[in-house]
Every structure is written in structure tokens, then in C-alpha cells.
Write a protein that holds these residues in place. Structure first.
Motif, PDB file in Angstrom:
ATOM      1  N   GLU A 207       0.836  -1.205   0.000  1.00 60.18           N
ATOM      2  CA  GLU A 207       0.000   0.000   0.000  1.00 60.18           C
ATOM      3  C   GLU A 207       0.868   1.251   0.000  1.00 60.18           C
ATOM      4  N   ILE A 208       1.924   1.226   0.785  1.00 62.50           N
ATOM      5  CA  ILE A 208       2.841   2.369   0.833  1.00 62.50           C
ATOM      6  C   ILE A 208       3.537   2.529  -0.512  1.00 62.50           C
ATOM      7  N   GLN A 209       3.966   1.421  -1.087  1.00 71.59           N
ATOM      8  CA  GLN A 209       4.678   1.455  -2.374  1.00 71.59           C
ATOM      9  C   GLN A 209       3.817   2.047  -3.481  1.00 71.59           C
ATOM     10  N   LYS A 210       2.519   1.751  -3.471  1.00 67.72           N
ATOM     11  CA  LYS A 210       1.616   2.219  -4.526  1.00 67.72           C
ATOM     12  C   LYS A 210       1.101   3.639  -4.300  1.00 67.72           C
ATOM     13  N   LEU A 211       1.212   4.153  -3.083  1.00 67.56           N
ATOM     14  CA  LEU A 211       0.608   5.439  -2.745  1.00 67.56           C
ATOM     15  C   LEU A 211       1.187   6.577  -3.583  1.00 67.56           C
ATOM     16  N   ARG A 212       0.294   7.392  -4.101  1.00 70.18           N
ATOM     17  CA  ARG A 212       0.673   8.524  -4.951  1.00 70.18           C
ATOM     18  C   ARG A 212       0.232   9.821  -4.278  1.00 70.18           C
ATOM     19  N   TRP A 213       0.907  10.904  -4.650  1.00 74.28           N
ATOM     20  CA  TRP A 213       0.569  12.198  -4.081  1.00 74.28           C
ATOM     21  C   TRP A 213      -0.886  12.562  -4.330  1.00 74.28           C
ATOM     22  N   LYS A 214      -1.439  12.172  -5.475  1.00 71.42           N
ATOM     23  CA  LYS A 214      -2.830  12.511  -5.783  1.00 71.42           C
ATOM     24  C   LYS A 214      -3.814  11.801  -4.850  1.00 71.42           C
ATOM     25  N   ASP A 215      -3.358  10.749  -4.153  1.00 68.66           N
ATOM     26  CA  ASP A 215      -4.205  10.012  -3.215  1.00 68.66           C
ATOM     27  C   ASP A 215      -4.167  10.597  -1.801  1.00 68.66           C
ATOM     28  N   VAL A 216      -3.329  11.603  -1.595  1.00 67.51           N
ATOM     29  CA  VAL A 216      -3.142  12.187  -0.266  1.00 67.51           C
ATOM     30  C   VAL A 216      -3.796  13.566  -0.208  1.00 67.51           C
ATOM     31  N   GLU A 217      -4.565  13.790   0.842  1.00 64.63           N
ATOM     32  CA  GLU A 217      -5.181  15.092   1.107  1.00 64.63           C
ATOM     33  C   GLU A 217      -4.548  15.651   2.379  1.00 64.63           C
ATOM     34  N   LEU A 218      -3.524  16.484   2.225  1.00 63.18           N
ATOM     35  CA  LEU A 218      -2.827  17.009   3.399  1.00 63.18           C
ATOM     36  C   LEU A 218      -3.750  17.891   4.248  1.00 63.18           C
ATOM     37  N   ILE A 219      -4.643  18.644   3.616  1.00 62.28           N
ATOM     38  CA  ILE A 219      -5.566  19.513   4.352  1.00 62.28           C
ATOM     39  C   ILE A 219      -6.541  18.671   5.189  1.00 62.28           C
ATOM     40  N   LYS A 220      -7.078  17.619   4.586  1.00 66.60           N
ATOM     41  CA  LYS A 220      -8.028  16.742   5.289  1.00 66.60           C
ATOM     42  C   LYS A 220      -7.312  15.706   6.164  1.00 66.60           C
ATOM     43  N   CYS A 221      -6.003  15.594   6.026  1.00 64.58           N
ATOM     44  CA  CYS A 221      -5.200  14.613   6.766  1.00 64.58           C
ATOM     45  C   CYS A 221      -5.679  13.182   6.488  1.00 64.58           C
ATOM     46  N   THR A 222      -5.832  12.854   5.205  1.00 59.25           N
ATOM     47  CA  THR A 222      -6.268  11.520   4.809  1.00 59.25           C
ATOM     48  C   THR A 222      -5.465  11.024   3.615  1.00 59.25           C
ATOM     49  N   ALA A 223      -5.500   9.715   3.442  1.00 60.99           N
ATOM     50  CA  ALA A 223      -4.917   9.085   2.261  1.00 60.99           C
ATOM     51  C   ALA A 223      -5.919   8.057   1.751  1.00 60.99           C
ATOM     52  N   GLN A 224      -6.143   8.071   0.458  1.00 62.09           N
ATOM     53  CA  GLN A 224      -7.051   7.118  -0.191  1.00 62.09           C
ATOM     54  C   GLN A 224      -6.233   5.938  -0.675  1.00 62.09           C
ATOM     55  N   LEU A 225      -6.532   4.757  -0.169  1.00 62.96           N
ATOM     56  CA  LEU A 225      -5.842   3.547  -0.591  1.00 62.96           C
ATOM     57  C   LEU A 225      -6.735   2.827  -1.595  1.00 62.96           C
ATOM     58  N   LEU A 226      -6.210   2.609  -2.777  1.00 62.51           N
ATOM     59  CA  LEU A 226      -6.985   2.003  -3.849  1.00 62.51           C
ATOM     60  C   LEU A 226      -6.536   0.570  -4.087  1.00 62.51           C
ATOM     61  N   ASP A 227      -7.499  -0.312  -4.311  1.00 64.01           N
ATOM     62  CA  ASP A 227      -7.223  -1.718  -4.618  1.00 64.01           C
ATOM     63  C   ASP A 227      -6.245  -2.312  -3.609  1.00 64.01           C
ATOM     64  N   THR A 228      -6.662  -2.354  -2.360  1.00 67.33           N
ATOM     65  CA  THR A 228      -5.809  -2.843  -1.277  1.00 67.33           C
ATOM     66  C   THR A 228      -5.715  -4.362  -1.301  1.00 67.33           C
ATOM     67  N   LYS A 229      -4.997  -4.902  -0.356  1.00 72.08           N
ATOM     68  CA  LYS A 229      -4.767  -6.350  -0.281  1.00 72.08           C
ATOM     69  C   LYS A 229      -6.083  -7.135  -0.246  1.00 72.08           C
ATOM     70  N   ASN A 230      -7.077  -6.572   0.444  1.00 77.09           N
ATOM     71  CA  ASN A 230      -8.370  -7.265   0.501  1.00 77.09           C
ATOM     72  C   ASN A 230      -9.318  -6.790  -0.604  1.00 77.09           C
ATOM     73  N   ARG A 231      -8.751  -6.138  -1.613  1.00 74.44           N
ATOM     74  CA  ARG A 231      -9.456  -5.705  -2.832  1.00 74.44           C
ATOM     75  C   ARG A 231     -10.505  -4.626  -2.608  1.00 74.44           C
ATOM     76  N   GLU A 232     -10.378  -3.896  -1.513  1.00 76.29           N
ATOM     77  CA  GLU A 232     -11.311  -2.815  -1.243  1.00 76.29           C
ATOM     78  C   GLU A 232     -10.549  -1.518  -1.058  1.00 76.29           C
ATOM     79  N   ASP A 233     -11.144  -0.443  -1.527  1.00 74.37           N
ATOM     80  CA  ASP A 233     -10.569   0.877  -1.311  1.00 74.37           C
ATOM     81  C   ASP A 233     -10.910   1.314   0.111  1.00 74.37           C
ATOM     82  N   ARG A 234     -10.034   2.117   0.713  1.00 73.39           N
ATOM     83  CA  ARG A 234     -10.357   2.710   2.005  1.00 73.39           C
ATOM     84  C   ARG A 234      -9.605   4.020   2.157  1.00 73.39           C
ATOM     85  N   THR A 235     -10.166   4.888   2.939  1.00 74.61           N
ATOM     86  CA  THR A 235      -9.527   6.155   3.257  1.00 74.61           C
ATOM     87  C   THR A 235      -9.073   6.083   4.693  1.00 74.61           C
TER      88      THR A 235
END
Length: 174
Positions: free
Chosen positions: A56-84
Motif C-alpha cells: 500500500e505504501i509502495q503504490k501510494l501517490r501524491w494525488k491520493d493524499v489530502e494534506l488539508i483533510k489529513c487523509t490518504a485514499q488507498l486504492l485496490d488494497t490487499k483485501n481488494r477494497e478501497d479505504r480512506t
């Protein structure tokens, strides 16, 4: 043909392995970080704060990170579900210290598995995912909150990755 039974029924499943209960000892985090190049140090600090898998860390892109909201969107995770997931102030500080890369990845070109394994071997440390999950509970988060961050689907799996220290629980009891 009456005497022939299903041979598969005679096969015994192996017993599940003993759950790991490894936590970092007080000096180990500092020792581990001392064995790391700056990028790996940032990855480890980020992993400890987020409980994210290496992939998940390896795939994370800047466009998936919201520094203002303090969140990161994880796409297609190990269990095949997206999560923030929420990002702590320490995780945000790690990200703010990173250079921006043209390919958009937070940690481009880093072989996390190999680098992490080598640093852990030098520092004689094995696993950090259990550490991050346990730290979330020590911060006072409840099981629903922790599972939203880590992506564990069942309380049984969440429990497998949580190892609270008896001495810390004793302090809480007073």
C-alpha cells in the motif's frame, strides 16, 4: 466399488501457526531508524503511524493524499477494497519532508521489502504491522476505528495483530 472412500477425508489440515505477539522494545525503534537510509526511515515512520502494508505504501501517490483533510485514499488494497485512512500529525510531517517526484509516487524506486528486511536484520527486529495496530489501541481508538484504518475485516484478525502490553494496561487500571 463400495470399499473405496474419499482419500481426501483422511488428510489432516496443519494446525494454524502460533500468532506473533512481537512488539518493539523501548530502544528498538531508535535502533532500527538508525540503520535506515533517509527514505526508508520516512517509510518506517509512515508505516508506524498508518499501519499500512508495504504494498500500500509502495503504490501510494501524491494525488491520493489530502494534506488539508489529513487523509490518504488507498486504492485496490490487499483485501481488494478501497479505504480512506486518517493521517496523524506525525505522518503528515513525514510526508511534508518528502521531495515530490515526477512519477507521482510518494516513495518511488524504493524496494521496501528488501531494504526493510535488511535494516531489520541489522537491528534484529522482525515485524512492525503488529506494532502500528497495537499503538492505535494504546492511543484510545476503539476496534471499529482501528479496523477502518488497518482494513481488518473481522475482530478475530484485528485481535491477531493487536498485542497490548500488560504493564501498560496495569497503568491504565491505576
Amino acid at each position: 466399488m463400495e470399499g473405496l472412500g474419499n482419500p481426501v477425508l483422511a488428510v489432516c489440515k496443519p494446525a494454524p501457526g502460533k500468532a506473533r505477539d512481537r512488539r518493539l522494545l523501548p530502544d528498538e525503534e531508535k535502533r532500527l531508524l538508525g540503520e535506515c537510509a533517509p527514505v526508508l526511515k520516512a517509510i518506517i515512520l509512515f508505516a508506524l503511524e498508518t499501519g499500512m502494508w508495504r504494498g500500500e505504501i509502495q503504490k501510494l501517490r501524491w494525488k491520493d493524499v489530502e494534506l488539508i483533510k489529513c487523509t490518504a485514499q488507498l486504492l485496490d488494497t490487499k483485501n481488494r477494497e478501497d479505504r480512506t485512512i486518517p493521517l496523524s500529525s506525525r505522518a503528515i510531517a513525514v510526508l511534508k519532508g518528502l521531495p515530490r517526484n515526477i512519477n507521482g509516487k510518494l516513495f518511488p524506486g524504493t524496494d521496501i521489502s528488501h531494504s526493510f528486511t535488511a535494516a531489520c536484520k541489522r537491528a534484529a527486529i522482525k515485524d512492525l504491522r503488529h506494532e502500528a495496530t497495537s499503538r492505535f489501541f494504546e492511543k484510545g481508538l476503539n476496534p471499529m476505528q482501528v479496523s477502518a484504518i488497518t482494513g481488518h475485516k473481522t475482530l478475530q484478525m484485528l485481535k491477531r495483530y493487536t498485542h497490548l502490553r500488560a504493564e501498560d494496561l496495569a497503568k491504565m487500571l491505576g
